[in-house]
Every structure is written in C-alpha cells, then in structure tokens.
Design a protein around this motif. Structure first.
Motif, PDB file in Angstrom:
ATOM      1  N   ILE A 129       0.868  -1.178   0.000  1.00  0.00           N
ATOM      2  CA  ILE A 129       0.000   0.000   0.000  1.00  0.00           C
ATOM      3  C   ILE A 129       0.901   1.222   0.000  1.00  0.00           C
ATOM      4  CG2 ILE A 129      -1.836   1.244   1.191  1.00  0.00           C
ATOM      5  CD1 ILE A 129      -2.584  -1.398   2.564  1.00  0.00           C
ATOM      6  N   LEU A 130       0.726   2.093  -0.986  1.00  0.00           N
ATOM      7  CA  LEU A 130       1.557   3.289  -1.119  1.00  0.00           C
ATOM      8  C   LEU A 130       0.653   4.507  -1.134  1.00  0.00           C
ATOM      9  CD1 LEU A 130       3.841   1.942  -3.988  1.00  0.00           C
ATOM     10  CD2 LEU A 130       4.303   1.867  -1.532  1.00  0.00           C
ATOM     11  N   VAL A 131       0.832   5.391  -0.155  1.00  0.00           N
ATOM     12  CA  VAL A 131       0.030   6.604  -0.040  1.00  0.00           C
ATOM     13  C   VAL A 131       0.915   7.794  -0.385  1.00  0.00           C
ATOM     14  CG1 VAL A 131      -1.419   8.009   1.473  1.00  0.00           C
ATOM     15  CG2 VAL A 131      -1.361   5.516   1.763  1.00  0.00           C
ATOM     16  N   ASN A 132       0.632   8.444  -1.495  1.00  0.00           N
ATOM     17  CA  ASN A 132       1.385   9.625  -1.919  1.00  0.00           C
ATOM     18  C   ASN A 132       0.501  10.861  -1.738  1.00  0.00           C
ATOM     19  OD1 ASN A 132       3.352   7.841  -2.729  1.00  0.00           O
ATOM     20  ND2 ASN A 132       2.739   7.846  -4.859  1.00  0.00           N
ATOM     21  N   GLY A 133       0.431  11.370  -0.519  1.00  0.00           N
ATOM     22  CA  GLY A 133      -0.496  12.459  -0.244  1.00  0.00           C
ATOM     23  C   GLY A 133      -1.868  11.910   0.067  1.00  0.00           C
ATOM     24  N   HIS A 134      -2.771  12.783   0.508  1.00  0.00           N
ATOM     25  CA  HIS A 134      -4.082  12.312   0.975  1.00  0.00           C
ATOM     26  C   HIS A 134      -4.999  11.834  -0.141  1.00  0.00           C
ATOM     27  CE1 HIS A 134      -5.080  16.453  -0.244  1.00  0.00           C
ATOM     28  NE2 HIS A 134      -6.309  16.022  -0.367  1.00  0.00           N
ATOM     29  N   ASP A 135      -4.732  12.228  -1.405  1.00  0.00           N
ATOM     30  CA  ASP A 135      -5.656  11.900  -2.489  1.00  0.00           C
ATOM     31  C   ASP A 135      -5.084  10.925  -3.505  1.00  0.00           C
ATOM     32  OD1 ASP A 135      -3.767  13.643  -3.391  1.00  0.00           O
ATOM     33  OD2 ASP A 135      -5.138  14.888  -4.564  1.00  0.00           O
ATOM     34  N   PRO A 178      10.297  13.740  11.629  1.00  0.00           N
ATOM     35  CA  PRO A 178       9.287  13.661  10.564  1.00  0.00           C
ATOM     36  C   PRO A 178       9.198  12.333   9.839  1.00  0.00           C
ATOM     37  CG  PRO A 178      11.183  14.878   9.795  1.00  0.00           C
ATOM     38  CD  PRO A 178      11.470  14.523  11.213  1.00  0.00           C
ATOM     39  N   TRP A 179       9.919  11.315  10.254  1.00  0.00           N
ATOM     40  CA  TRP A 179       9.757  10.013   9.622  1.00  0.00           C
ATOM     41  C   TRP A 179       9.814   8.928  10.698  1.00  0.00           C
ATOM     42  CZ3 TRP A 179      14.222  12.941   8.858  1.00  0.00           C
ATOM     43  CH2 TRP A 179      15.388  12.432   9.430  1.00  0.00           C
ATOM     44  N   VAL A 180       9.171   7.808  10.416  1.00  0.00           N
ATOM     45  CA  VAL A 180       9.085   6.738  11.402  1.00  0.00           C
ATOM     46  C   VAL A 180       8.954   5.403  10.684  1.00  0.00           C
ATOM     47  CG1 VAL A 180       6.561   6.817  11.615  1.00  0.00           C
ATOM     48  CG2 VAL A 180       7.930   6.003  13.529  1.00  0.00           C
ATOM     49  N   ASP A 181       9.563   4.372  11.263  1.00  0.00           N
ATOM     50  CA  ASP A 181       9.423   2.994  10.810  1.00  0.00           C
ATOM     51  C   ASP A 181       8.796   2.209  11.951  1.00  0.00           C
ATOM     52  OD1 ASP A 181      10.791   3.725   8.496  1.00  0.00           O
ATOM     53  OD2 ASP A 181      12.735   3.237   9.390  1.00  0.00           O
ATOM     54  N   ALA A 192       6.459   5.954   7.289  1.00  0.00           N
ATOM     55  CA  ALA A 192       5.763   7.213   7.041  1.00  0.00           C
ATOM     56  C   ALA A 192       6.745   8.368   7.118  1.00  0.00           C
ATOM     57  CB  ALA A 192       4.622   7.409   8.041  1.00  0.00           C
ATOM     58  N   ILE A 193       6.475   9.384   6.331  1.00  0.00           N
ATOM     59  CA  ILE A 193       7.266  10.610   6.359  1.00  0.00           C
ATOM     60  C   ILE A 193       6.316  11.783   6.153  1.00  0.00           C
ATOM     61  CG2 ILE A 193       7.798  10.434   3.886  1.00  0.00           C
ATOM     62  CD1 ILE A 193      10.514  11.742   4.539  1.00  0.00           C
ATOM     63  N   ILE A 194       6.522  12.858   6.927  1.00  0.00           N
ATOM     64  CA  ILE A 194       5.624  14.006   6.867  1.00  0.00           C
ATOM     65  C   ILE A 194       6.445  15.265   6.619  1.00  0.00           C
ATOM     66  CG2 ILE A 194       3.995  12.867   8.425  1.00  0.00           C
ATOM     67  CD1 ILE A 194       4.997  14.698  10.664  1.00  0.00           C
ATOM     68  N   ARG A 195       5.757  16.392   6.547  1.00  0.00           N
ATOM     69  CA  ARG A 195       6.454  17.662   6.378  1.00  0.00           C
ATOM     70  C   ARG A 195       7.324  17.937   7.612  1.00  0.00           C
ATOM     71  NH1 ARG A 195       3.842  20.343   2.115  1.00  0.00           N
ATOM     72  NH2 ARG A 195       1.739  19.579   1.699  1.00  0.00           N
ATOM     73  N   PRO A 196       8.475  18.587   7.461  1.00  0.00           N
ATOM     74  CA  PRO A 196       8.977  19.295   6.278  1.00  0.00           C
ATOM     75  C   PRO A 196       9.769  18.423   5.318  1.00  0.00           C
ATOM     76  CG  PRO A 196      10.400  19.730   8.134  1.00  0.00           C
ATOM     77  CD  PRO A 196       9.283  18.880   8.661  1.00  0.00           C
ATOM     78  N   CYS A 197      10.037  17.164   5.689  1.00  0.00           N
ATOM     79  CA  CYS A 197      10.803  16.306   4.783  1.00  0.00           C
ATOM     80  C   CYS A 197       9.972  15.879   3.574  1.00  0.00           C
ATOM     81  CB  CYS A 197      11.311  15.079   5.538  1.00  0.00           C
ATOM     82  SG  CYS A 197      12.591  15.474   6.755  1.00  0.00           S
ATOM     83  N   ALA A 198       8.685  15.702   3.748  1.00  0.00           N
ATOM     84  CA  ALA A 198       7.794  15.340   2.638  1.00  0.00           C
ATOM     85  C   ALA A 198       7.186  16.627   2.086  1.00  0.00           C
ATOM     86  CB  ALA A 198       6.705  14.384   3.117  1.00  0.00           C
ATOM     87  N   VAL A 199       7.754  17.139   1.014  1.00  0.00           N
ATOM     88  CA  VAL A 199       7.340  18.447   0.501  1.00  0.00           C
ATOM     89  C   VAL A 199       5.954  18.408  -0.120  1.00  0.00           C
ATOM     90  CG1 VAL A 199       9.700  19.234   0.151  1.00  0.00           C
ATOM     91  CG2 VAL A 199       8.557  17.990  -1.672  1.00  0.00           C
ATOM     92  N   GLY A 201       3.400  16.574   0.961  1.00  0.00           N
ATOM     93  CA  GLY A 201       2.428  16.043   1.904  1.00  0.00           C
ATOM     94  C   GLY A 201       2.861  14.689   2.428  1.00  0.00           C
ATOM     95  N   PRO A 202       2.203  14.188   3.468  1.00  0.00           N
ATOM     96  CA  PRO A 202       2.595  12.922   4.088  1.00  0.00           C
ATOM     97  C   PRO A 202       2.568  11.765   3.098  1.00  0.00           C
ATOM     98  CG  PRO A 202       0.996  14.097   5.445  1.00  0.00           C
ATOM     99  CD  PRO A 202       1.040  14.809   4.139  1.00  0.00           C
ATOM    100  N   SER A 203       3.550  10.878   3.228  1.00  0.00           N
ATOM    101  CA  SER A 203       3.621   9.672   2.400  1.00  0.00           C
ATOM    102  C   SER A 203       3.730   8.464   3.324  1.00  0.00           C
ATOM    103  CB  SER A 203       4.816   9.726   1.452  1.00  0.00           C
ATOM    104  OG  SER A 203       4.686  10.786   0.526  1.00  0.00           O
ATOM    105  N   VAL A 204       3.081   7.385   2.908  1.00  0.00           N
ATOM    106  CA  VAL A 204       3.040   6.162   3.712  1.00  0.00           C
ATOM    107  C   VAL A 204       3.293   4.966   2.799  1.00  0.00           C
ATOM    108  CG1 VAL A 204       1.578   4.635   5.103  1.00  0.00           C
ATOM    109  CG2 VAL A 204       1.466   7.106   5.435  1.00  0.00           C
TER     110      VAL A 204
END
Length: 271
Positions: A129-135, A178-181, A192-199, A201-204
């Motif tokens: 499952i790859l989430v590239n931003g909320h949409d 901003p990132w976690v395993d 997961a990685i979130i802002r500011p590293c994920a320019v 938006g959050p990616s999972v």
C-alpha cells in the motif's frame, strides 16, 4: 582505409546530432460524455467524503471513546448505525440498505481502525500500500501497481491515521522527527514521512505479509527450489555458517529468511 571509415562515421554522427525529431501527432480529444461522467464521479466521491466527515464528527461527540475497547462489536455497530441514521435524517438524505451498510463499515473503521486503509489491509490480494499524499493511494497486486479508489479527506485526516498507527507502538512523529518505521499488529512493515521532509504532503508505505507464511516445503512445492537446494541450505544453517540474502524489492528476502529460520533448533537463542 580506417581513417576514411572513422571520418565518415564522425560526419554521420554530426548529421544525426543536428536532426531534431518533431512529433506532429495531435492529442486525442477526450469524449465530452466521458469527461462529464468523470467530473460527476469526482463530485460524488467528494460529497461522500464530506458526508462521512460530518458523521464522523458527530460520532466523536456522541461516543465515549475511553470505553470503546470494552464494548462488543455488535453493540457498538448498532449504536453507530443508530447515530448514522439519525444524522442522515437530520440532513434530509436517504440511503439504501447496502450503501448504508458500507457507510457504517467505513465509520467503524474510522472510529476503531485505520480509516480508508482498513479495507486494503483486509484484502489478501494486496501486497503493498503506497500513499502519496491524501488523495493518491496505490496498491500492488501480483507485482502490478494500480491506483486505488480510496482516499483520505485531507492532509489532517491522513496525519491522524499516521499518528494512530505510531502511537500504538509507543512511537511519535512530528516536525522534530518527521519520519518513522514501525510494525502493524499483523507484522506488516509501516513507513511514514511528513512535512517538512515530505514536501508534497505525508507519504506512507505498508509492506504486507501473507497470513500463511511460505515454508521451505511450500517453496519446493511451488518450484522456487528443488529438494537438493533446500537440503544444502539446511546443511548451511546446521553448520552455523554465515548466509547473505540479497535481492530487489519484493523478491522474497524476508520469505527466504523466515524459511531458513525454521531450520534453527528451538533450543537455540536467536538475537
């Protein structure tokens, strides 16, 4: 002779370097009916997401979240169903039985589970499952990547689900980290990685593992190796030799490691 050959090739290469290819093909215009249908579907999806968000807020206000884990699922589902029906009546919206059941399931996932990710986690055909931003949510099935119809309401919704996952395993994710395993309850790998590293938006990313692990015997039955290769690997494990397992993403490194680990005696300690 060789000098003439080199000179002719250099002239030819220079001529090819000066040639510019122009694609004169005109873009194919999309059928207006298809465009209208696609826009209508996007509007319907957005309306459903907003409706679910309003009902979800209503549930959070009405339910005692501190005792949810002590309530039986049937009782909680009946209570959620009553609140959803009341909310639809207040908005003057009618919904058929199957659609209402699906809506209640989604709200149950929002309250107790991981929201839009729950159906994908329950789908045994989904490997990644790859989430590239909320949409934008993609899934991998049988080695093929495809876009999923599920999406999050907005970035805050996705962040809330991410925080729910990491808090269950005693981790945190914020601007300072901003990132976690992590690992899900079923053992799936979660990143997961979130802002500011994920320019953008959050990616999972979630790498799921099969409910029934592939043992060495099953690998032999599926033709991944023969009996002689399995016997050799078992001998290497019994001899306590170093074994290096390498390969690309999804090639089966963890599967092979688990299969080899089955050869280790139960009397041994594994670090």
């Amino acid at each position: 002779m060789f000098r003439e050959f080199l000179q002719s090739n250099s002239v030819k290469s220079a001529q090819e370097a000066n040639v510019i290819s122009i694609d004169t093909a005109k873009p194919v215009a999309e059928d207006p009916a298809v465009t209208a249908e696609r826009i209508a579907q996007q509007e319907a999806d957005l309306d459903r997401i907003e409706l679910k968000a309003r009902l979800h807020n209503k549930l959070l206000d009405a339910l005692n979240l501190s005792v949810l884990d002590k309530i039986e699922d049937d009782v909680l589902r009946r209570e959620v169903g009553n609140l959803v029906t009341e909310g639809l009546r207040e908005e003057g919206r009618a919904m058929r039985g199957e659609a209402l059941k699906e809506l209640i399931d989604e709200l149950m996932h929002e309250v107790l589970g991981l929201g839009p990710l729950e159906p994908l986690l329950a789908d045994n055909t989904v490997n990644d499952i790859l989430v590239n931003g909320h949409d934008q949510v993609f899934v991998e099935r049988s080695g093929m990547l495809e876009r999923s119809t599920c999406r999050f309401r907005d970035e805050r919704h996705l962040l809330r689900i991410i925080d729910k996952i990491v808090s269950r395993v005693g981790r945190r994710i914020d601007e300072s980290q901003p990132w976690v395993d992590a690992r899900l309850e079923d053992g799936s790998r979660f990143n997961a990685i979130i802002r500011p590293c994920a320019v953008d938006g959050p990616s999972v990313s979630i790498r799921k593992f099969a409910a029934t692990p592939l043992t060495m015997q099953r690998l032999i039955e599926r033709g991944a190796m023969n009996d002689s290769a399995a016997a050799l690997l078992q001998g290497l494990v019994d001899a306590r030799l170093n074994i290096l397992i390498s390969g690309g993403t999804g090639s089966g490194k963890t599967t092979m490691l688990n299969a080899l680990s089955s050869f280790i005696s139960e009397k041994e300690r594994i670090v």
